[in-house]
Design a protein around this motif. Structure first.
Motif, PDB file in Angstrom:
ATOM      1  N   LEU A 224       0.809  -1.216   0.000  1.00 38.00           N
ATOM      2  CA  LEU A 224       0.000   0.000   0.000  1.00 38.00           C
ATOM      3  C   LEU A 224       0.846   1.272   0.000  1.00 38.00           C
ATOM      4  CD1 LEU A 224      -2.872  -0.867   2.519  1.00 38.00           C
ATOM      5  CD2 LEU A 224      -2.935  -0.914   0.030  1.00 38.00           C
ATOM      6  N   ARG A 225       1.907   1.284   0.781  1.00 40.27           N
ATOM      7  CA  ARG A 225       2.679   2.513   0.980  1.00 40.27           C
ATOM      8  C   ARG A 225       3.728   2.761  -0.095  1.00 40.27           C
ATOM      9  NH1 ARG A 225       2.831   4.570   6.172  1.00 40.27           N
ATOM     10  NH2 ARG A 225       4.169   6.156   5.212  1.00 40.27           N
ATOM     11  N   HIS A 226       4.250   1.714  -0.678  1.00 37.28           N
ATOM     12  CA  HIS A 226       5.393   1.889  -1.578  1.00 37.28           C
ATOM     13  C   HIS A 226       5.144   1.369  -2.996  1.00 37.28           C
ATOM     14  CE1 HIS A 226       7.788   3.154   1.851  1.00 37.28           C
ATOM     15  NE2 HIS A 226       7.435   2.052   2.501  1.00 37.28           N
ATOM     16  N   VAL A 227       4.599   0.173  -3.109  1.00 33.98           N
ATOM     17  CA  VAL A 227       4.487  -0.444  -4.434  1.00 33.98           C
ATOM     18  C   VAL A 227       3.388   0.210  -5.262  1.00 33.98           C
ATOM     19  CG1 VAL A 227       4.034  -2.589  -5.686  1.00 33.98           C
ATOM     20  CG2 VAL A 227       5.417  -2.619  -3.598  1.00 33.98           C
ATOM     21  N   VAL A 228       2.177   0.294  -4.710  1.00 37.16           N
ATOM     22  CA  VAL A 228       1.051   0.837  -5.482  1.00 37.16           C
ATOM     23  C   VAL A 228       1.279   2.292  -5.910  1.00 37.16           C
ATOM     24  CG1 VAL A 228      -1.397   1.442  -5.376  1.00 37.16           C
ATOM     25  CG2 VAL A 228      -0.632  -0.773  -4.538  1.00 37.16           C
ATOM     26  N   PRO A 229       1.700   3.199  -5.009  1.00 34.25           N
ATOM     27  CA  PRO A 229       1.922   4.580  -5.466  1.00 34.25           C
ATOM     28  C   PRO A 229       2.959   4.701  -6.572  1.00 34.25           C
ATOM     29  CG  PRO A 229       1.829   4.491  -3.072  1.00 34.25           C
ATOM     30  CD  PRO A 229       1.884   3.077  -3.549  1.00 34.25           C
ATOM     31  N   ASN A 230       3.950   3.827  -6.584  1.00 37.86           N
ATOM     32  CA  ASN A 230       4.991   3.904  -7.598  1.00 37.86           C
ATOM     33  C   ASN A 230       4.679   3.092  -8.849  1.00 37.86           C
ATOM     34  OD1 ASN A 230       7.536   5.396  -6.379  1.00 37.86           O
ATOM     35  ND2 ASN A 230       6.689   4.146  -4.739  1.00 37.86           N
ATOM     36  N   ALA A 231       3.595   2.323  -8.819  1.00 35.41           N
ATOM     37  CA  ALA A 231       3.242   1.489  -9.970  1.00 35.41           C
ATOM     38  C   ALA A 231       1.979   1.944 -10.677  1.00 35.41           C
ATOM     39  CB  ALA A 231       3.075   0.031  -9.526  1.00 35.41           C
ATOM     40  N   ILE A 232       1.304   2.941 -10.134  1.00 38.53           N
ATOM     41  CA  ILE A 232      -0.020   3.296 -10.654  1.00 38.53           C
ATOM     42  C   ILE A 232       0.033   4.269 -11.823  1.00 38.53           C
ATOM     43  CG2 ILE A 232      -0.505   5.342  -9.259  1.00 38.53           C
ATOM     44  CD1 ILE A 232      -3.280   4.086  -8.699  1.00 38.53           C
ATOM     45  N   THR A 233       1.199   4.785 -12.145  1.00 41.69           N
ATOM     46  CA  THR A 233       1.308   5.791 -13.200  1.00 41.69           C
ATOM     47  C   THR A 233       0.732   5.330 -14.535  1.00 41.69           C
ATOM     48  OG1 THR A 233       3.223   6.817 -12.149  1.00 41.69           O
ATOM     49  CG2 THR A 233       2.908   7.224 -14.498  1.00 41.69           C
ATOM     50  N   PRO A 234       1.115   4.172 -15.070  1.00 44.70           N
ATOM     51  CA  PRO A 234       0.535   3.763 -16.360  1.00 44.70           C
ATOM     52  C   PRO A 234      -0.959   3.542 -16.300  1.00 44.70           C
ATOM     53  CG  PRO A 234       1.821   1.984 -15.392  1.00 44.70           C
ATOM     54  CD  PRO A 234       2.117   3.198 -14.588  1.00 44.70           C
ATOM     55  N   VAL A 235      -1.492   3.189 -15.137  1.00 41.17           N
ATOM     56  CA  VAL A 235      -2.937   2.995 -15.006  1.00 41.17           C
ATOM     57  C   VAL A 235      -3.669   4.324 -15.159  1.00 41.17           C
ATOM     58  CG1 VAL A 235      -4.768   2.309 -13.407  1.00 41.17           C
ATOM     59  CG2 VAL A 235      -2.684   0.942 -13.587  1.00 41.17           C
ATOM     60  N   ILE A 236      -3.116   5.388 -14.608  1.00 37.74           N
ATOM     61  CA  ILE A 236      -3.731   6.714 -14.726  1.00 37.74           C
ATOM     62  C   ILE A 236      -3.819   7.126 -16.188  1.00 37.74           C
ATOM     63  CG2 ILE A 236      -3.445   9.146 -14.162  1.00 37.74           C
ATOM     64  CD1 ILE A 236      -2.186   8.298 -11.543  1.00 37.74           C
ATOM     65  N   VAL A 237      -2.777   6.852 -16.936  1.00 33.31           N
ATOM     66  CA  VAL A 237      -2.777   7.197 -18.360  1.00 33.31           C
ATOM     67  C   VAL A 237      -3.871   6.435 -19.097  1.00 33.31           C
ATOM     68  CG1 VAL A 237      -1.422   7.171 -20.474  1.00 33.31           C
ATOM     69  CG2 VAL A 237      -0.323   7.753 -18.295  1.00 33.31           C
ATOM     70  N   VAL A 238      -3.945   5.129 -18.873  1.00 37.32           N
ATOM     71  CA  VAL A 238      -4.941   4.302 -19.561  1.00 37.32           C
ATOM     72  C   VAL A 238      -6.357   4.684 -19.129  1.00 37.32           C
ATOM     73  CG1 VAL A 238      -5.758   1.942 -19.887  1.00 37.32           C
ATOM     74  CG2 VAL A 238      -3.313   2.407 -19.843  1.00 37.32           C
ATOM     75  N   ALA A 239      -6.553   4.992 -17.850  1.00 37.34           N
ATOM     76  CA  ALA A 239      -7.881   5.360 -17.364  1.00 37.34           C
ATOM     77  C   ALA A 239      -8.360   6.657 -18.007  1.00 37.34           C
ATOM     78  CB  ALA A 239      -7.861   5.495 -15.846  1.00 37.34           C
TER      79      ALA A 239
END
Length: 318
Positions: A224-239
């Motif tokens: 929750l604290r480290h992996v998701v915030p640093n991995a969510i960037t491509p999801v924001i673009v696709v969304a």
């Protein structure tokens, strides 16, 4: 006269006092300044591009129209039908003419914004939440969970979103914006989940993740604290891009008569109603289609800008 030599150096070697050198100013660090994040860099990259401001203004305008349609027209979209005005041209107070039923096209385009945008936003939020949760768990924990999620995702990937929505919507008794959004989300979540899974696989092997594990932080807290915030960037673009796609999907379902019911004003329903008189009166179809195209185009342009801003390689190429 005091000597400027240091111990261990010959008298021929002099060391200038620190106050007389520029090193203090060069090495100075402003400790009050907050460290910059990748989001700060992305904002700096976006705000310098005219395409960002054009798409942002268009999106903001569409949202305002959807939330406050009464600010843009005082004409009722469902009342005041007049058969003598059927498919009539534009006139004073009715800048877009009339529909086949004699209703004001401009009022229907304005009020139809809410349903179309609502379906797109709801579907995007649902798909993003489901995809992020499932993709994060599958990518981080792996094993049997990853295998099950991957196989289920492959099954849904084999079904085109619109085709699956057509089959499911044709048997559902209730057709509301939420229902349409849920149906579209059911067939669209694997894309976000797969992207999030791949991003998590790359992030979980980073040094900061291993350092947190070495300090005794629990795996779920690290996720929750480290992996998701640093991995969510491509999801924001696709969304961002997917939002426009869902608006088109809703319009397609409504055009086919299996999306929102005819009592709900949407651009797809208006396009469907106007197609019977396309040859003799094309404008009642062209206006809602133009509103649909501009809205989708604005979200696609925003998606391109966000992708370039969040991708360091893309920023380096510019």
């Amino acid at each position: 006269m005091p000597s400027n030599t240091t111990p261990g150096l010959s008298p021929d070697h002099f060391v200038a006092p620190l106050d007389e050198t520029p090193l203090k100013a060069v090495d100075a660090v402003d400790e009050t300044e907050k460290p910059r994040s990748s989001w700060n860099d992305a904002w700096d990259a976006m705000k310098t591009r005219p395409l960002f401001w054009i798409s942002a203004v268009l999106i903001l305008f569409v949202i305002v129209v959807a939330v406050f349609p009464q600010l843009f027209t005082s004409t009722s979209p469902n009342s005041g039908a007049s058969l003598p005005d059927s498919n009539g041209p534009a006139e004073s107070g009715h800048p877009m003419g009339f529909t086949l039923q004699g209703l004001d096209v401009y009022a229907r385009v304005v009020y139809g914004t809410r349903a179309s945008l609502t379906v797109g936003l709801l579907a995007t939020v649902i798909v993003t939440l489901v995809g992020v949760v499932i993709g994060s768990l599958a990518g981080y924990y792996g094993g049997w969970l990853d295998a099950i999620v991957s196989r289920i995702g492959d099954i849904f990937f084999a079904i085109p979103t619109v085709l699956g929505a057509i089959v499911l919507m044709s048997v559902l008794p209730s057709r509301t914006p939420l229902t349409v959004a849920l149906v579209l989300s059911l067939f669209a979540w694997p894309q976000i989940a797969r992207i999030m899974r791949g991003s998590v696989l790359g992030a979980k092997s980073s040094d900061y993740v291993m350092a947190s594990a070495a300090l005794g932080v629990s795996r779920f807290r690290i996720l929750l604290r480290h992996v998701v915030p640093n991995a969510i960037t491509p999801v924001i673009v696709v969304a961002t891009v997917s939002l426009g796609t869902f608006i088109v999907a809703e319009a397609t379902l409504s055009f086919l008569g299996i999306g929102l019911p005819g009592t709900v004003m949407s651009w797809g329903n208006d396009i469907n109603s106007a197609r019977s008189s396309l040859r003799v009166a094309p404008m009642p179809l062209i206006w809602p289609a133009a509103a649909l195209s501009v809205t989708v185009l604005s979200f696609l342009m925003m998606g391109d800008v966000v992708r370039d801003a969040l991708d360091p390689k893309a920023r380096a190429r510019r």
